[in-house]
Design a protein around this motif. Structure first.
Motif, PDB file in Angstrom:
ATOM      1  N   PHE A 105     -29.852   3.125 -21.597  1.00 27.11           N
ATOM      2  CA  PHE A 105     -28.527   3.164 -20.983  1.00 27.11           C
ATOM      3  C   PHE A 105     -27.866   1.786 -20.968  1.00 27.11           C
ATOM      4  CE2 PHE A 105     -30.107   7.014 -18.380  1.00 27.11           C
ATOM      5  CZ  PHE A 105     -29.797   7.869 -19.436  1.00 27.11           C
ATOM      6  N   GLU A 106     -28.587   0.776 -21.406  1.00 22.10           N
ATOM      7  CA  GLU A 106     -28.065  -0.574 -21.539  1.00 22.10           C
ATOM      8  C   GLU A 106     -28.362  -1.074 -22.946  1.00 22.10           C
ATOM      9  OE1 GLU A 106     -28.896  -3.107 -17.883  1.00 22.10           O
ATOM     10  OE2 GLU A 106     -30.413  -1.547 -17.663  1.00 22.10           O
ATOM     11  N   HIS A 120     -20.299   9.258 -27.295  1.00 20.57           N
ATOM     12  CA  HIS A 120     -19.789   9.020 -25.954  1.00 20.57           C
ATOM     13  C   HIS A 120     -20.379   7.714 -25.447  1.00 20.57           C
ATOM     14  CE1 HIS A 120     -18.528   9.597 -21.828  1.00 20.57           C
ATOM     15  NE2 HIS A 120     -17.972  10.753 -22.124  1.00 20.57           N
ATOM     16  N   GLU A 121     -19.522   6.794 -25.007  1.00 27.13           N
ATOM     17  CA  GLU A 121     -20.002   5.465 -24.617  1.00 27.13           C
ATOM     18  C   GLU A 121     -20.981   5.530 -23.444  1.00 27.13           C
ATOM     19  OE1 GLU A 121     -16.188   4.292 -21.763  1.00 27.13           O
ATOM     20  OE2 GLU A 121     -16.553   3.205 -23.637  1.00 27.13           O
ATOM     21  N   SER A 122     -20.864   6.546 -22.593  1.00 33.18           N
ATOM     22  CA  SER A 122     -21.758   6.641 -21.436  1.00 33.18           C
ATOM     23  C   SER A 122     -23.158   7.131 -21.808  1.00 33.18           C
ATOM     24  CB  SER A 122     -21.153   7.563 -20.371  1.00 33.18           C
ATOM     25  OG  SER A 122     -19.954   7.022 -19.865  1.00 33.18           O
ATOM     26  N   LEU A 150     -22.498  15.135 -20.006  1.00 29.42           N
ATOM     27  CA  LEU A 150     -21.416  14.637 -20.850  1.00 29.42           C
ATOM     28  C   LEU A 150     -21.005  15.648 -21.923  1.00 29.42           C
ATOM     29  CD1 LEU A 150     -22.682  10.982 -21.374  1.00 29.42           C
ATOM     30  CD2 LEU A 150     -20.776  11.702 -19.924  1.00 29.42           C
ATOM     31  N   GLY A 151     -21.749  16.748 -22.037  1.00 26.58           N
ATOM     32  CA  GLY A 151     -21.419  17.771 -23.018  1.00 26.58           C
ATOM     33  C   GLY A 151     -21.669  17.355 -24.445  1.00 26.58           C
ATOM     34  N   HIS A 175     -15.875  12.261 -31.597  1.00 26.47           N
ATOM     35  CA  HIS A 175     -15.599  11.286 -32.676  1.00 26.47           C
ATOM     36  C   HIS A 175     -16.414  11.607 -33.929  1.00 26.47           C
ATOM     37  CE1 HIS A 175     -13.837   9.233 -29.257  1.00 26.47           C
ATOM     38  NE2 HIS A 175     -15.014   9.126 -28.689  1.00 26.47           N
ATOM     39  N   GLY A 176     -16.521  12.901 -34.253  1.00 25.01           N
ATOM     40  CA  GLY A 176     -17.340  13.299 -35.385  1.00 25.01           C
ATOM     41  C   GLY A 176     -16.566  13.803 -36.587  1.00 25.01           C
ATOM     42  N   VAL A 177     -15.243  13.584 -36.613  1.00 23.02           N
ATOM     43  CA  VAL A 177     -14.461  14.065 -37.752  1.00 23.02           C
ATOM     44  C   VAL A 177     -13.255  13.162 -37.959  1.00 23.02           C
ATOM     45  CG1 VAL A 177     -13.139  15.674 -36.291  1.00 23.02           C
ATOM     46  CG2 VAL A 177     -13.295  16.087 -38.750  1.00 23.02           C
TER      47      VAL A 177
END
Length: 261
Positions: A105-106, A120-122, A150-151, A175-177
């Protein structure tokens, strides 16, 4: 300071090398791999000609080569598919069996290739390395809870092979397309779904409001209509393949209320 990490045993690494490695992959997958660098990863799918999910991958560059973070159990099938498309292109596909994929996570500080999860940045950072990190205390339960909340789908555990259209996997949000990069396998139908039709089904994040979710469990409306099914879950959070006509309707799983996260 050490960073807590988890080894993802369900992931593996492929290397594409050769003068045509990048344009070769660029013509196949859904996203712009020309943007992949040593500090920027790209999420992409390899689809059927009909625009349905076959494989997904996270692509990162190292020197002139591309490293592919892929689903381990289906790695041999992916290699065969890439070889089918390779023909006489100057591309070498190497199974990097000594490299493992770790998550944290870091930002990790260990040796290897590290990259932020592009979906996803998280969801944190990933590391390809042949050396076990010093701190391996991140639990699978903690990672799965975050992924599910986060799905973010986990390859074929959530996305049914040759059944789900790429946009039904929520790939655009993740962000996959790219709709500007040019042609890829399945591009015509994917673009048509984006610009001319409305999605009828999609993977969504859900949460149990009491009770417990289980994989394969059916989602129903209050009057008993089939609204979808749970794919992966930790019991409380889950990813469901949902009929979007019911996205604003009260849902339940075996009578227990379920909310869209």
């Amino acid at each position: 300071m050490t960073v807590a990490m988890l080894k993802l045993n369900t992931r593996a690494v492929l290397r594409l090398s050769g003068s045509e490695a990048r344009p070769f992959l660029q013509g196949l997958v859904t996203n712009d791999v020309m943007k992949a660098s040593e500090d920027h990863a790209v999420y992409a799918g390899l689809l059927t000609p009909q625009g349905k999910f076959l494989f997904d991958m996270i692509v990162v560059a190292t020197g002139d080569d591309l490293l592919l973070d892929v689903e381990a159990p289906r790695k041999p099938d992916l290699i065969r598919r890439l070889m089918m498309y390779k023909l006489r292109a100057d591309v070498t596909i190497t199974d990097e069996i000594d490299l493992s994929v770790w998550v944290s996570f870091e930002q990790p500080s260990g040796t290897g290739t590290s990259y932020q999860d592009p979906r996803h940045e998280s969801l944190g950072w990933r590391l390809m390395t042949d050396t076990a990190p010093e701190d391996t205390s991140l639990s699978l339960d903690a990672y799965e809870e975050r992924r599910l909340s986060l799905g973010v789908p986990d390859s074929s555990r959530d996305m049914e092979v040759e059944k789900y259209f790429w946009l039904e996997t929520d790939a655009e949000r993740l962000h996959g397309v790219s709709f500007t990069k040019g042609c890829f396998v399945g591009q015509e139908l994917t673009a048509r779904m984006k610009h001319r039709t409305a999605l009828k089904k999609k993977l969504v994040a859900v949460k149990a409001d009491g009770g417990s979710l289980s994989s394969g469990q059916k989602l129903e409306t209050a009057d008993g209509k089939n609204a979808g099914e749970i794919r992966t879950t930790d019991g409380t959070h889950g990813i469901a393949y949902l009929r979007l006509e019911f996205s604003d309707t009260s849902l339940n799983a075996d009578g227990a209320p379920v909310q869209l996260a």
